[in-house]
Design an enzyme around this catalytic site. Structure first.
Site, short mmCIF file in Angstrom:
data_model
loop_
_atom_site.label_atom_id
_atom_site.label_comp_id
_atom_site.label_asym_id
_atom_site.label_seq_id
_atom_site.Cartn_x
_atom_site.Cartn_y
_atom_site.Cartn_z
N ASP A 249 5.53 63.34 -12.09
CA ASP A 249 5.35 62.08 -11.38
C ASP A 249 3.89 61.64 -11.44
OD1 ASP A 249 6.03 60.02 -9.46
OD2 ASP A 249 5.22 61.31 -7.88
N ILE A 301 5.26 50.88 -16.46
CA ILE A 301 4.05 51.04 -15.64
C ILE A 301 3.63 49.67 -15.11
CG2 ILE A 301 1.58 51.70 -15.68
CD1 ILE A 301 2.50 53.73 -17.97
N CYS A 307 3.95 47.58 -6.63
CA CYS A 307 2.82 47.97 -7.49
C CYS A 307 1.74 46.91 -7.46
CB CYS A 307 3.25 48.09 -8.95
SG CYS A 307 4.45 49.35 -9.24
N GLY A 344 10.91 47.37 -10.91
CA GLY A 344 11.12 45.95 -11.12
C GLY A 344 12.56 45.49 -11.09
N GLY A 365 13.54 51.62 -6.45
CA GLY A 365 12.89 51.91 -5.17
C GLY A 365 13.31 50.89 -4.13
N TYR A 389 8.87 49.81 3.55
CA TYR A 389 8.83 50.23 2.14
C TYR A 389 7.38 50.19 1.69
CZ TYR A 389 9.87 50.32 -2.89
OH TYR A 389 9.93 50.66 -4.23
N GLY A 391 4.38 51.49 -1.48
CA GLY A 391 4.05 52.10 -2.76
C GLY A 391 3.40 53.45 -2.51
N GLY A 393 0.97 54.47 -4.01
CA GLY A 393 -0.47 54.28 -4.14
C GLY A 393 -1.01 53.36 -3.06
N ARG A 406 -1.15 61.20 -8.50
CA ARG A 406 -0.30 60.30 -9.30
C ARG A 406 -1.17 59.32 -10.08
NH1 ARG A 406 4.69 57.62 -9.61
NH2 ARG A 406 3.91 55.52 -9.51
P1 XMP Z 1 10.80 48.98 -7.40
O1 XMP Z 1 10.59 47.70 -8.14
O2 XMP Z 1 12.20 49.45 -7.45
O3 XMP Z 1 9.90 50.06 -8.19
O4 XMP Z 1 10.27 48.88 -6.00
C1 XMP Z 1 9.80 51.41 -7.82
C2 XMP Z 1 8.84 52.13 -8.76
O5 XMP Z 1 7.49 51.70 -8.55
C3 XMP Z 1 6.59 52.75 -8.91
N1 XMP Z 1 5.62 52.92 -7.82
C4 XMP Z 1 4.36 52.46 -7.85
N2 XMP Z 1 3.66 51.88 -8.83
N3 XMP Z 1 1.80 51.70 -7.37
C5 XMP Z 1 2.36 51.52 -8.60
O6 XMP Z 1 1.70 51.01 -9.50
C6 XMP Z 1 2.45 52.29 -6.34
O7 XMP Z 1 1.92 52.42 -5.24
C7 XMP Z 1 3.79 52.71 -6.60
N4 XMP Z 1 4.70 53.36 -5.83
C8 XMP Z 1 5.82 53.47 -6.62
C9 XMP Z 1 7.43 53.98 -9.18
O8 XMP Z 1 7.52 54.15 -10.57
C10 XMP Z 1 8.76 53.63 -8.54
O9 XMP Z 1 9.84 54.33 -9.10
#
Ligand code: XMP
Length: 485
Positions: A249, A301, A307, A344, A365, A389, A391, A393, A406
């Site tokens: 991850d 990515i 993101c 996405g 997600g 919800y 991220g 990051g 990560r």
């Molecule tokens: P969705 O669109 O379903 O995407 O919400 C989930 C995916 O987003 C990634 N992910 C992140 N990417 N910063 C990022 O650039 C973040 O803080 C972050 N958190 C998750 C990850 O690949 C996840 O499956």
């Protein structure tokens, strides 16, 4: 250097297609949407009935989500923003939820008191206990044996001594037969020396019948996957004792240090290892040629709904573009590595497009964070329900520090994700049903009866911003807008 070296960067610029840029062109449908089959492969070694995987994020996947998804034919990836012990506990809960053979059996000895045995039954919410004497099975104590018993008596006084048992390797059908013939609820498994090695219960049998499409491991338990850092061998080794799939991850796998660490790690574990995230043909090529047996590629990515990586860095690989790139590398090398298109996805149409681009599954997600089984907190604003919800990051996820690696080293202080609220949608089972029906409809329009059909037959149509507007309801006031007007 040619005269046009820098200008060529514009001339040769590839189009980083996103889900909003394309639609599927129509194809000749030979089956009705309800007959479209979406069974797939999540890794080289594991099949699933539906192509949906949940993101390893701390507001998306802990045991409850992983259990629900596996029961309905998908897969959850347990997040790693917690201690090793907490993540292992989550994995154990997934495995316990529906194991055919329970391995860590709660037992008593003949000298245990009935009071203690009752305490154990209550604590573990179980109705019977195998009795062992130096590992050898000598009896069984059931709820019926102790219902009105004197609590100071010993197990030896009340246990049933003649126990119906089975040997390792027993099939589901044989176990059912024994449970039925002898009208018993528990079937201890013993080895050649009479040592207890497991337990089959009628409760688990009944659950099994309720979820015929579940994604299962070789012993019939639910399949379990967990996220790891390539730099944390200890976590990988510990999780390897419980899970079937380890998911590396990191936001950018195509990095020398990550590659080297992953190579080492992949030699150490028995579980299948999913590699990611990657976003280019070159990254896939290097992973195919330099790594020992990657089980799947997690691809994309910067497309995730939370993101901010691409916004902050102006670097990325949108999921759709990344999927096509990696799928071509996999095909060129005949590597047979399934692709998980990650980030996405806003609905079934995006799923169909991701699969058409060469993915075998999609990772979600946002749409799953909305569900009851997601660990995020539930909030009510103006009578409407929302779930948290964020991220991995985002500033608050980073505050927990476990998943910091990560992101790339200089970016550690730089938020690459946001946090907020998504509308509450209830149980994930109904969200899965909606996604599945929509996906089948999309595949029906594209003239595909299976996912591999979709790979071979479907074509994309590029769509302009005007086209995107025309493809959505337009020139009509919707009820929500009328309220506002
Ligand atoms: P969705 O669109 O379903 O995407 O919400 C989930 C995916 O987003 C990634 N992910 C992140 N990417 N910063 C990022 O650039 C973040 O803080 C972050 N958190 C998750 C990850 O690949 C996840 O499956």
């Amino acid at each position: 250097m040619p005269e046009s070296y820098f200008r060529d960067k514009f001339r040769n610029a590839m189009i980083a297609m996103t889900f909003r840029d394309v639609i599927l062109s129509l194809g000749r449908a030979e089956v009705e949407p309800e007959d479209v089959r979406v069974h797939t492969r999540v890794t080289k070694g594991r099949e699933m009935k539906i192509p949906f995987v949940s993101s390893p994020m701390d507001t998306v996947t802990e045991s409850e989500m992983a259990i629900a998804l596996a029961r309905h034919g998908g897969l959850g990836v347990l997040h790693r923003n917690c201690t090793v012990e907490e993540q292992c506990e989550m994995a154990k809960r997934v495995k316990k939820a529906e194991a055919l053979i329970i391995r860590d059996v709660v037992t008593v000895t003949p000298s245990t008191t009935i009071a203690e045995a009752l305490g154990l039954m209550q604590k573990h919410e179980i109705s019977g206990l195998p009795v062992v004497d130096r590992d050898r099975l000598v009896g069984i104590l059931t709820g019926r044996d102790v219902r009105f018993a004197d609590p100071s008596l010993k197990v030896d006084n009340l246990m049933t001594r003649k126990v119906i048992t089975a040997r390792e390797g027993i099939t589901i059908e044989e176990a059912k037969e024994l449970l039925h013939t002898y009208r018993i609820e528990k079937l201890p498994i013993i080895d050649v020396d009479g040592r207890l090695s497991g337990l089959i219960t009628i409760k688990d049998m009944i659950l099994r019948g309720r979820f015929p499409d579940a994604t299962r491991d070789d012993e019939g338990g639910l399949l379990c996957a967990a996220a790891i850092s390539p730099f944390d061998l200890h976590r990988a080794r510990e999780l390897d004792r419980y899970v079937d799939i380890l998911v590396i991850d990191v936001a950018h796998f195509h990095n020398v240090k990550v590659f080297e660490a992953s190579k080492r790690l992949m030699k150490e574990v028995n579980a299948e290892v999913v590699v990611g995230n990657i976003g280019t043909f070159k990254a896939a090529e290097e992973a195919i040629t330099k790594l020992e047996n990657p089980a799947a590629f997690r691809v994309g990515i910067g497309s995730g709904s939370i993101c901010s990586t691409t916004m902050v860095t102006r670097a990325g690989a949108p999921t759709l573009f990344a999927t096509c790139e990696v799928a071509d590398a996999v095909r060129q090398y005949r590597a047979g590595i399934p692709i998980i298109a990650d980030g996405g996805i806003r609905g079934p149409g995006d799923i169909a497009v991701a699969l058409a681009a060469g993915a075998s599954t999609v990772m979600i997600g946002n749409l799953f964070a909305r569900c009851k089984e997601a660990p995020g907190t539930l909030l009510t604003i103006g009578g409407r329900h929302y779930k948290q919800y964020r991220g991995m990051g985002s500033p608050s996820a980073r505050a927990k520090r476990y998943a910091l690696d990560r992101y790339s080293t200089p970016a550690k202080g730089l938020p690459e994700g946001v946090e907020g609220w998504v509308p509450y949608k209830g149980e994930v089972a109904s969200v899965l049903q909606e996604l599945l029906a929509g996906l089948q409809a999309a595949m029906g329009y594209a003239g595909a009866a299976t996912i591999s059909d979709l790979w071979e037959k479907s074509m994309f149509l590029m769509i302009s911003q005007y086209g995107e507007a025309e493809a959505s309801p337009h020139d009509i006031l919707l009820p929500s807008e009328t309220e506002r007007a």
